[in-house]
Write an enzyme that holds these catalytic residues in place. Sequence first.
Site, PDB file in Angstrom:
ATOM      1  CE  LYS A 155      -0.129  -2.034   4.313  1.00  0.00           C
ATOM      2  NZ  LYS A 155      -0.002  -2.390   4.882  1.00  0.00           N
ATOM      3  CE  LYS A 167      -3.336  -1.866   5.240  1.00  0.00           C
ATOM      4  NZ  LYS A 167      -3.469  -1.796   7.327  1.00  0.00           N
TER       5      LYS A 167
END
Lengths: 446, 446
Positions: free
Chosen positions: A116, A216
């Site tokens: 991420k 995220k």
Amino acid sequence: MGGTVLKASNAAVNKPVNVGIVGLGTVGGGALNLLRANAAELSRRTGRDIVVSHVGVRREHPNLNLTGITVSMDIFAVVDDPAVDVVVEVIGGITAARELVLRAIANGKHVVTANKWLLAEHGNEIFSAAEAKGVYVAFEAAVAGGVPIIKVLREGLAANNIDWLAGIINGTGNYILTEMRDKGRSFADALDDATALGYAELDPTFDVEGIDAAHKLTIMASIAFGIPLQFSKAYTEGLSKLTRDDVVYAEELGFRIKQLGVARRTREGVELRVHPTLIPDDRLIAHVNGVKNAILVQSDAVGTTMYYGAGAGAGPTASAVVADIVDVVRALTAESAPNVPHLAFMPGAITNTPILPMEDVVTSYYLRLQAYDRAGVLADVTRILSNHDINIEAILQKPMQEGGSVPVIILTKPVVEREMNLAMAELEALDHIIGSVTRIRMEPLA
Amino acid sequence: MGGTVLKASNAAVNKPVNVGIVGLGTVGGGALNLLRANAAELSRRTGRDIVVSHVGVRREHPNLNLTGITVSMDIFAVVDDPAVDVVVEVIGGITAARELVLRAIANGKHVVTANKWLLAEHGNEIFSAAEAKGVYVAFEAAVAGGVPIIKVLREGLAANNIDWLAGIINGTGNYILTEMRDKGRSFADALDDATALGYAELDPTFDVEGIDAAHKLTIMASIAFGIPLQFSKAYTEGLSKLTRDDVVYAEELGFRIKQLGVARRTREGVELRVHPTLIPDDRLIAHVNGVKNAILVQSDAVGTTMYYGAGAGAGPTASAVVADIVDVVRALTAESAPNVPHLAFMPGAITNTPILPMEDVVTSYYLRLQAYDRAGVLADVTRILSNHDINIEAILQKPMQEGGSVPVIILTKPVVEREMNLAMAELEALDHIIGSVTRIRMEPLA
């Protein structure tokens, strides 16, 4: 109306798909084991055998059985291997990972990544390279572990204009908050415990300061709204200033405190923020405890939906990595890369909606002040709030504490953060207010 | 490694996709409105304009704007229209719907349907025809409305061996149970209310007898385990025998009663059952209230995940129909039908795992007996249970009621249903037991 669905009879003649894994840590080792353990089921699902043919590692892995697999200490040998069809990047970090993924793409390989940080920082470059080359970069494992939230946002909710999403997307942070509430522990104690249990890294900054959650959130916001990845504009506020008192007072008022990532599309721009948040305790997401993740999505047609599960760990993350491999294999077998755009919207249709500065965001607030119990304190406080057009929803004065001061908790109605900042500065300048004012944003999630 | 992702520059040259909708009731009208309302967003997502070109209806729809759309009172005219690319079947029922869907497939058209009854009864025939013809039948809207559970099971969790799933998949039933618990209402009262609010049909049999839930469960079980659709073997038990007392006693013991659809893979076969169920009140799904749906899935790699949202209504169901249209359009644009098998596993890999008869299913039980308060009653009851190797987890005797009898509630440990049936018959034959024994199955969901 061309194209055919693969017939069963074709399954046998299709050759195995070769997967190269770079990095054999928790996630890479987990993916290797899962591909082996569920090989029969995966072949039933795809009509192909999926074989790990090459792994790139930087150290020995005596606990993994690597029989029959080419092992390279030069990780770039994996992406340069002509026999490898799909590269799984799970080394973490962003410098070598970026170089590796771009080289895999240049070599015409599909890529699966759980990284991420890499995507939040370099996703625009990576997806652009993949689109130019006609390969796919899949990244379900980058957000919320095994919960298939990327697929849900990109495909499952494709009919909707998504209004906002709010997620508990860092398991360590949620574990700490759960311990503080359930067991009356301090932030520091709960963090020590999370570290001892292996939830938090030795350097837990990314977890407790909201940076991991912001990575995220950045990815989810791009997919939800069709905007470029803009991690640098995300607002992050960590958990370290939260006290046990705040948790208790929130509870008395009918709320729980969760570390939420919130992305919201407004007329003026997109809100992108991670911070501790008071949420009403009758919301389902208020009851998501421990290391679990959950993402609440509000969209125009379907209304509110929620997605819940383990956000980290070898099994859950490997589940997402292997689901991405299955997607790629199903596409390879259809002789066409998936036509699902990386960021859910066609590359030419990505819009440049601005990310709102935090000062422009409107929320309600929980304020906690420590005040000397003198006549006129509440009058001063309410006058300052009123001067900034801040309306009070509820006020709670607690019993006097040692030293002769009282905690005062105020819940406000929605107000733009700029005004709240000004009001807080004036409150902190009052003689009878001790120290700084604690401010926690509130979300009704309705 | 062939295939290319569609470039932005191609988007403009692609011609619109023509959709034919058969049935303009709640779902069909909702889909028409949603395709229009979110047309710009859908074009951003797919690179194509999606246009409703033809509708088939059986009555006038004065409230819908059908300007520019061909309207046929002969619904088969839609599936025979050469200009239609995708047929949306939302007429409901199974006789005409089956004929219509099979003819659409024979004409080489992709089909989107919301018809769980049709698929539960005739899905094997329909998917087989679609596979032979090389077209796709998409059915996200058939289960849990706007919650994309089909996509989650078929793609998102593709890495996993799914162990079991348990769902609240009938909103009317869950509304009734919520009213019984929260407001102390009887089943009949709550049902009347659900009918007045439009949640339940005028003939609510499908809802309250668990048939609608069993249709949906049948579909989910096929996708989860790779087995043919076998609705006729599903066990269904309705809500009508539940009393307010059961709801209260369950609560005292730390449980809530939910109408669950449970599908579980065991060594001996697949459990496929819908019935009222006691679940521990600390489970997240125990807090899913009103008309909402939620599905809990237990799988080997990711562990427990849950999916929550509105299970019915124009907006949510249309959301799923249009998501399916987006999937089909993305595949059309990639010049290849999606290679995701209808039932998640390749047609040749579907296994004939048997569905377990209900008598072979093992669960724990909640039993409620009405007994005269005489010496020896509990001794008789526990002796009978013991004779059938049924172990007691908890026992609760309530105060004496009018007529001199007492309610006795027993929670058992897991036992095969066959033994429980025998024990219940013996209990009911006891002199001091009044009437029949109430039996509610329990699921730990852990």
